[in-house]
Design an enzyme around this catalytic site. Structure first.
Site, short mmCIF file in Angstrom:
data_model
loop_
_atom_site.label_atom_id
_atom_site.label_comp_id
_atom_site.label_asym_id
_atom_site.label_seq_id
_atom_site.Cartn_x
_atom_site.Cartn_y
_atom_site.Cartn_z
N CYS A 139 7.30 7.65 28.05
CA CYS A 139 7.99 6.67 28.90
C CYS A 139 7.75 7.00 30.37
O CYS A 139 8.41 7.88 30.92
CB CYS A 139 9.48 6.66 28.57
SG CYS A 139 10.41 5.52 29.61
N CYS A 142 10.74 6.44 32.68
CA CYS A 142 11.83 7.42 32.53
C CYS A 142 11.44 8.74 33.19
O CYS A 142 12.26 9.38 33.84
CB CYS A 142 12.12 7.73 31.06
SG CYS A 142 12.16 6.32 29.97
N ASP A 143 10.21 9.19 32.99
CA ASP A 143 9.83 10.55 33.36
C ASP A 143 8.88 10.65 34.56
O ASP A 143 8.60 11.75 35.03
CB ASP A 143 9.16 11.25 32.16
CG ASP A 143 10.09 11.30 30.95
OD1 ASP A 143 11.31 11.35 31.18
OD2 ASP A 143 9.61 11.28 29.81
#
Ligand code: NAP
Length: 310
Positions: A139, A142-143
């Site tokens: 992701c 997200c990261d």
């Protein structure tokens, strides 16, 4: 949650398809509820950086689009239940009432819409699972922020891989896009964006053989399937975007599926079992987009109304 009453409709999953169904079910006056293991609705869209092809809302972040879907459903009074669905029983008296078993309660319903969506696929190469969370990610939104001014690789050639590479190019010093063929599958508009970026390099005809590193990712070994050459890219992060797998394991034996686990249903969303409908990414269909998932939700509720003779 109404443990002793029978719902008209239970919708399992709160991605765009489930929320589309929730809006139409509310407008149809059905006694309905949406069950999701996560209290945050949106499914895969939540972790999409930018959605540029949802009609009327170009360029919205995936998180914001999900919130708008949820607000719309909430405004109409949709009921959301946070619970893990464990399975569905057809009941003994024909198929008129189904029991949806969850980790919280067993719920009775006349009809069910399956909208559980899909999860990411894995590469299955050495280093991938050992370094998951230690430089291997599925992701980018997200990261990605952990990789400011680093060098990273994205694996895949579809919409998600190209979107991830575009997103990461704004954070990272350099982004490699590793694709196993010499042509991307992603939409032309995304490709155009990608090729306009100065810090993205595409490694064509390249297969990941190993993700290297002891505690953290240190590199990725790729094999050029045209020249036969093996090489190492020094990267601190590897973002894997090689497609999706439908979340339909718990419905095996209940409805017919193809060999990959996609549920067989046409645009009416009717499955092989009366009263059970399938929508969104879990349905076998040619176009898996947010707009087609939402459309499935609407079509399925229409079919539910026909099934319930409303
Ligand atoms: P996808 O379209 O299935 O693409 C997967 C990519 O990964 C392909 O390029 C494929 O290569 C590659 N791949 C698959 N297995 C691999 C392996 N073992 N090793 C190396 N490469 C591998 O998947 P996606 O990008 O996750 O998208 C999923 C669905 O969501 C698609 O239908 C997509 O259109 C949709 N989506 C839509 C939007 C949007 O509307 N904005 C955004 C994101 C996703 P090949 O090309 O060689 O097969």
């Amino acid at each position: 949650m109404m443990e002793n009453e029978v719902y008209d409709l239970l919708i399992i999953g709160s991605g765009p398809a489930g929320m589309g169904a929730a809006v139409y079910a509310q407008r149809a006056g059905l006694k309905a509820a949406v069950i999701d293991r996560s209290p945050v609705s949106g499914g895969q869209v939540q972790s999409t950086y930018e959605v540029d092809n949802y009609l009327g809302l170009p360029g919205l972040g995936g998180g914001e689009l999900s919130e708008r879907f949820r607000e719309h459903a909430d405004r109409l009074g949709a009921v959301f239940i946070t619970a893990d669905v464990l399975g569905i029983d057809c009941g003994e008296s024909g198929q008129s009432v189904y029991t949806v078993h969850t980790d919280q309660a067993d719920l009775g319903t006349k009809a069910v819409i399956l909208a559980t969506g899909a999860v990411h696929s894995t590469l299955g190469v050495p280093g991938e699972s050992a370094l998951a969370g230690m430089g291997v990610s599925y992701c980018a939104t997200c990261d990605g922020a952990f990789y400011r001014r680093s060098t990273v690789a994205v694996v895949g050639g579809g919409d998600v891989a190209v979107e991830d590479a575009v997103f990461l190019s704004g954070i990272c010093e350099k982004v490699y896009l590793i694709h196993r063929r010499n042509q991307l599958r992603a939409a032309d508009s995304l490709q155009k964006k990608l090729f306009s970026l100065g810090n993205v390099e595409v490694c064509w005809n390249s297969e990941v053989k190993e993700i290297a590193g002891t505690d953290m990712v240190e590199g990725v070994d790729i094999y050029d399937n045209q020249s036969g050459r093996l090489s190492r890219l020094d990267v601190q992060g590897v973002f894997i975007a090689v497609g999706i797998v439908p979340e339909t394991r718990m419905f095996r034996g209940l409805v017919e599926m193809d060999e990959q686990g996609y549920i067989l249903a046409d645009e009416t969303c009717r499955t092989s079992r009366k009263g059970i409908f399938a929508v969104g990414d879990i349905r076998k269909k040619p176009m898996r987009q947010i707009i087609t998932a939402v459309a499935d939700g609407a079509n399925a509720v229409h079919s539910v109304q026909e099934y319930l003779n409303l």
